[in-house]
Design a protein around this motif. Sequence first.
Motif, short mmCIF file in Angstrom:
data_model
loop_
_atom_site.label_atom_id
_atom_site.label_comp_id
_atom_site.label_asym_id
_atom_site.label_seq_id
_atom_site.Cartn_x
_atom_site.Cartn_y
_atom_site.Cartn_z
N SER A 1 0.49 -1.00 -0.16
CA SER A 1 0.19 0.35 0.05
C SER A 1 0.83 0.84 -0.01
O SER A 1 0.35 1.72 -0.68
CB SER A 1 -0.89 -0.21 1.08
N LEU A 2 1.96 1.64 0.74
CA LEU A 2 2.77 2.51 0.98
C LEU A 2 3.83 2.46 -0.30
O LEU A 2 3.23 3.65 -1.10
CB LEU A 2 3.49 1.84 2.32
N SER A 3 4.04 1.71 -0.67
CA SER A 3 4.78 1.24 -2.07
C SER A 3 3.72 2.37 -3.79
O SER A 3 4.41 2.55 -4.02
CB SER A 3 5.45 0.24 -2.33
N MET A 4 2.55 1.62 -3.36
CA MET A 4 1.81 2.02 -4.37
C MET A 4 1.07 3.44 -4.67
O MET A 4 1.21 4.20 -5.52
CB MET A 4 0.16 0.95 -4.24
N ASN A 5 1.38 3.95 -3.20
CA ASN A 5 0.75 5.54 -3.37
C ASN A 5 1.65 6.38 -3.29
O ASN A 5 1.73 7.47 -3.89
CB ASN A 5 0.35 5.20 -1.29
N SER B 1 1.19 9.24 4.48
CA SER B 1 1.48 7.51 5.42
C SER B 1 1.00 7.66 6.06
O SER B 1 0.21 6.52 7.08
CB SER B 1 3.44 8.08 5.12
N VAL B 2 0.79 8.84 7.25
CA VAL B 2 -0.38 8.56 8.36
C VAL B 2 -2.16 7.91 7.44
O VAL B 2 -2.35 7.27 8.61
CB VAL B 2 -0.78 9.53 8.67
N THR C 1 -2.80 4.29 9.62
CA THR C 1 -4.68 4.67 10.39
C THR C 1 -5.23 3.28 9.45
O THR C 1 -5.80 2.72 10.29
CB THR C 1 -4.60 5.42 10.66
N PHE C 2 -4.91 3.45 8.44
CA PHE C 2 -5.73 1.94 7.69
C PHE C 2 -5.83 0.74 8.59
O PHE C 2 -6.43 0.07 8.97
CB PHE C 2 -5.57 2.41 6.46
#
Length: 160
Positions: free
Chosen positions: A96-100, A118-119, A123-124
């Motif tokens: 998720s972090l990478s795709m973001n 990233s927060v 949080t998700f």
Amino acid sequence: TLKSETQEVILFVGAPGSGKSNFGLTILVTMFESIMTLSKQQQMRLSTKDALKNKKSAVIDNTNKTKEERNRYIEVAKEFKVPIRCFYFKIPKDLSLSMNKMRETNTIRKHHSKKVGSVVIHTFFKYIEEPKKEEGFTEVLIVNFVPKFVNEKEKEVFYA
């Protein structure tokens, strides 16, 4: 199966960057004739009701991480006596972090959503309550993350 012959509500659940909007705009739009993609949290419930009143199906494209958030739409579906299915885009936090980040660095592709902080992703993953059929869904489908590339260059950027 993905396609339904009846009016329904489809509720997406998934982290930012998990492919929800891309899936909705590429896969579902080609399968459903009357589909409505919703994105503004404060208007989603009312827009869902309007779509159902007009005999259209509705797709709720948001993270919908908690039972409470999902229950708003389950109640609307019950009110209109239409089925509601959940499509769960289950990916690990690092993906998720990478795709973001790709939303910003991959300029080859038109992204359907903007990069989030990233927060939001942390949080998700801290508060996600995995969706269950018992919440009131007719089914919960797991949508696996499968990268699709526009061309070889985009593939190189993805795996770099």
